[in-house]
Scaffold this motif. Sequence first.
Motif, mmCIF file in Angstrom:
data_model
loop_
_atom_site.group_PDB
_atom_site.id
_atom_site.type_symbol
_atom_site.label_atom_id
_atom_site.label_comp_id
_atom_site.label_asym_id
_atom_site.label_seq_id
_atom_site.Cartn_x
_atom_site.Cartn_y
_atom_site.Cartn_z
ATOM 1 N N PRO A 52 23.363 20.174 -8.209
ATOM 2 C CA PRO A 52 22.075 20.490 -7.549
ATOM 3 C C PRO A 52 21.617 21.922 -7.811
ATOM 4 N N ALA A 53 20.302 22.135 -7.664
ATOM 5 C CA ALA A 53 19.698 23.450 -7.930
ATOM 6 C C ALA A 53 20.278 24.542 -7.042
ATOM 7 N N TRP A 54 20.733 24.196 -5.835
ATOM 8 C CA TRP A 54 21.254 25.212 -4.921
ATOM 9 C C TRP A 54 22.622 25.738 -5.350
ATOM 10 N N LEU A 55 23.270 25.069 -6.317
ATOM 11 C CA LEU A 55 24.527 25.606 -6.841
ATOM 12 C C LEU A 55 24.177 26.401 -8.101
ATOM 13 N N ALA A 56 24.151 27.716 -7.964
ATOM 14 C CA ALA A 56 23.719 28.574 -9.068
ATOM 15 C C ALA A 56 24.686 28.496 -10.245
ATOM 16 N N GLY A 57 25.966 28.244 -9.970
ATOM 17 C CA GLY A 57 26.967 28.160 -11.029
ATOM 18 C C GLY A 57 28.292 28.712 -10.544
ATOM 19 N N VAL A 58 29.128 29.026 -11.518
ATOM 20 C CA VAL A 58 30.421 29.622 -11.204
ATOM 21 C C VAL A 58 30.499 30.980 -11.893
ATOM 22 N N ALA A 59 31.317 31.851 -11.339
ATOM 23 C CA ALA A 59 31.451 33.209 -11.868
ATOM 24 C C ALA A 59 32.917 33.609 -11.841
ATOM 25 N N ASN A 60 33.257 34.543 -12.708
ATOM 26 C CA ASN A 60 34.571 35.177 -12.662
ATOM 27 C C ASN A 60 34.434 36.343 -11.696
ATOM 28 N N TRP A 61 35.082 36.230 -10.539
ATOM 29 C CA TRP A 61 35.001 37.283 -9.521
ATOM 30 C C TRP A 61 36.409 37.757 -9.229
ATOM 31 N N ARG A 62 36.693 38.968 -9.658
ATOM 32 C CA ARG A 62 38.015 39.559 -9.458
ATOM 33 C C ARG A 62 39.118 38.665 -10.023
ATOM 34 N N GLY A 63 38.842 38.062 -11.191
ATOM 35 C CA GLY A 63 39.847 37.258 -11.882
ATOM 36 C C GLY A 63 39.981 35.833 -11.369
ATOM 37 N N ARG A 64 39.124 35.430 -10.447
ATOM 38 C CA ARG A 64 39.164 34.066 -9.914
ATOM 39 C C ARG A 64 37.821 33.391 -10.132
ATOM 40 N N VAL A 65 37.848 32.066 -10.236
ATOM 41 C CA VAL A 65 36.601 31.314 -10.352
ATOM 42 C C VAL A 65 35.981 31.207 -8.962
ATOM 43 N N LEU A 66 34.712 31.600 -8.863
ATOM 44 C CA LEU A 66 34.008 31.602 -7.589
ATOM 45 C C LEU A 66 32.761 30.737 -7.721
ATOM 46 N N ALA A 67 32.617 29.737 -6.849
ATOM 47 C CA ALA A 67 31.374 28.961 -6.794
ATOM 48 C C ALA A 67 30.303 29.851 -6.168
ATOM 49 N N VAL A 68 29.103 29.866 -6.774
ATOM 50 C CA VAL A 68 28.017 30.718 -6.287
ATOM 51 C C VAL A 68 26.842 29.829 -5.882
ATOM 52 N N VAL A 69 26.440 29.981 -4.620
ATOM 53 C CA VAL A 69 25.379 29.184 -4.024
ATOM 54 C C VAL A 69 24.105 30.019 -3.960
ATOM 55 N N ASP A 70 22.970 29.376 -4.234
ATOM 56 C CA ASP A 70 21.665 30.013 -4.100
ATOM 57 C C ASP A 70 20.853 29.130 -3.150
ATOM 58 N N LEU A 71 20.704 29.554 -1.908
ATOM 59 C CA LEU A 71 20.032 28.729 -0.897
ATOM 60 C C LEU A 71 18.515 28.743 -1.035
ATOM 61 N N ARG A 72 17.973 29.594 -1.884
ATOM 62 C CA ARG A 72 16.518 29.730 -1.968
ATOM 63 C C ARG A 72 15.807 28.418 -2.307
ATOM 64 N N PRO A 73 16.330 27.566 -3.215
ATOM 65 C CA PRO A 73 15.637 26.284 -3.443
ATOM 66 C C PRO A 73 15.585 25.406 -2.180
ATOM 67 N N LEU A 74 16.607 25.473 -1.341
ATOM 68 C CA LEU A 74 16.629 24.679 -0.105
ATOM 69 C C LEU A 74 15.709 25.269 0.954
ATOM 70 N N LEU A 75 15.454 26.570 0.860
ATOM 71 C CA LEU A 75 14.593 27.243 1.834
ATOM 72 C C LEU A 75 13.145 27.283 1.349
ATOM 73 N N ALA A 76 12.871 26.544 0.259
ATOM 74 C CA ALA A 76 11.525 26.475 -0.319
ATOM 75 C C ALA A 76 11.021 27.872 -0.676
ATOM 76 N N ALA A 77 11.901 28.680 -1.258
ATOM 77 C CA ALA A 77 11.551 30.035 -1.646
ATOM 78 C C ALA A 77 12.297 30.369 -2.925
ATOM 79 N N GLY A 78 11.643 31.038 -3.843
ATOM 80 C CA GLY A 78 12.333 31.314 -5.089
ATOM 81 C C GLY A 78 11.897 32.581 -5.781
ATOM 82 N N ASP A 79 11.840 33.678 -5.070
ATOM 83 C CA ASP A 79 11.508 34.948 -5.722
ATOM 84 C C ASP A 79 12.563 35.255 -6.780
ATOM 85 N N GLU A 80 12.135 35.940 -7.828
ATOM 86 C CA GLU A 80 13.087 36.334 -8.867
ATOM 87 C C GLU A 80 14.046 37.382 -8.302
#
Length: 163
Positions: A52-80
């Motif tokens: 889904p659009a609210w899951l921005a992706g995964v990132a390497n954070w301090r050597g671990r895989v971190l799921a990154v969430v972007d709630l803006r699509p769910l909040l009907a808002a999407g500023d850059e």
Amino acid sequence: ADDACVEQEQPGTAAPEEVVVVRLGGSRYALPMSAVAEVGRPPGLTRVPGLPAWLAGVANWRGRVLAVVDLRPLLAAGDELDRRARLVVLNRGGVPVGLLTEGVEGTQLLDPERVEAALAHLPGTAAELLLGQVTDADGPCGVLDLDAVHRLSESLPRARRAG
């Protein structure tokens, strides 16, 4: 916790809770400080196809895989996102989740007794993510329900581990 900031609770009243105020879609939202592990600049993200659009992706954070969430699509808002954007790493039960924000405004005390119902005009998904809202000198501030945010991630299909 800093004992100097602890207020005596009256019977039937909840103590003020320290929150971190972030910006999402140009609006203000409060996150409980107790759930915030750290704040940093957003890392490079790897999109995962078919999610889904609210899951921005995964990132390497301090050597671990971190799921990154972007709630803006769910909040009907999407500023850059710009240079003020921040990643807020939330920790719940030892499971870290990154939350993309347009910025962090700071911390403040939130009186649970001042939390009002969320605005009725919010889309259903946004209303489900909020415990309610408070209004202060800077205007309305939504109170995010971290249980609801974590339920989002639990709705994703589970990856199978090789081996």
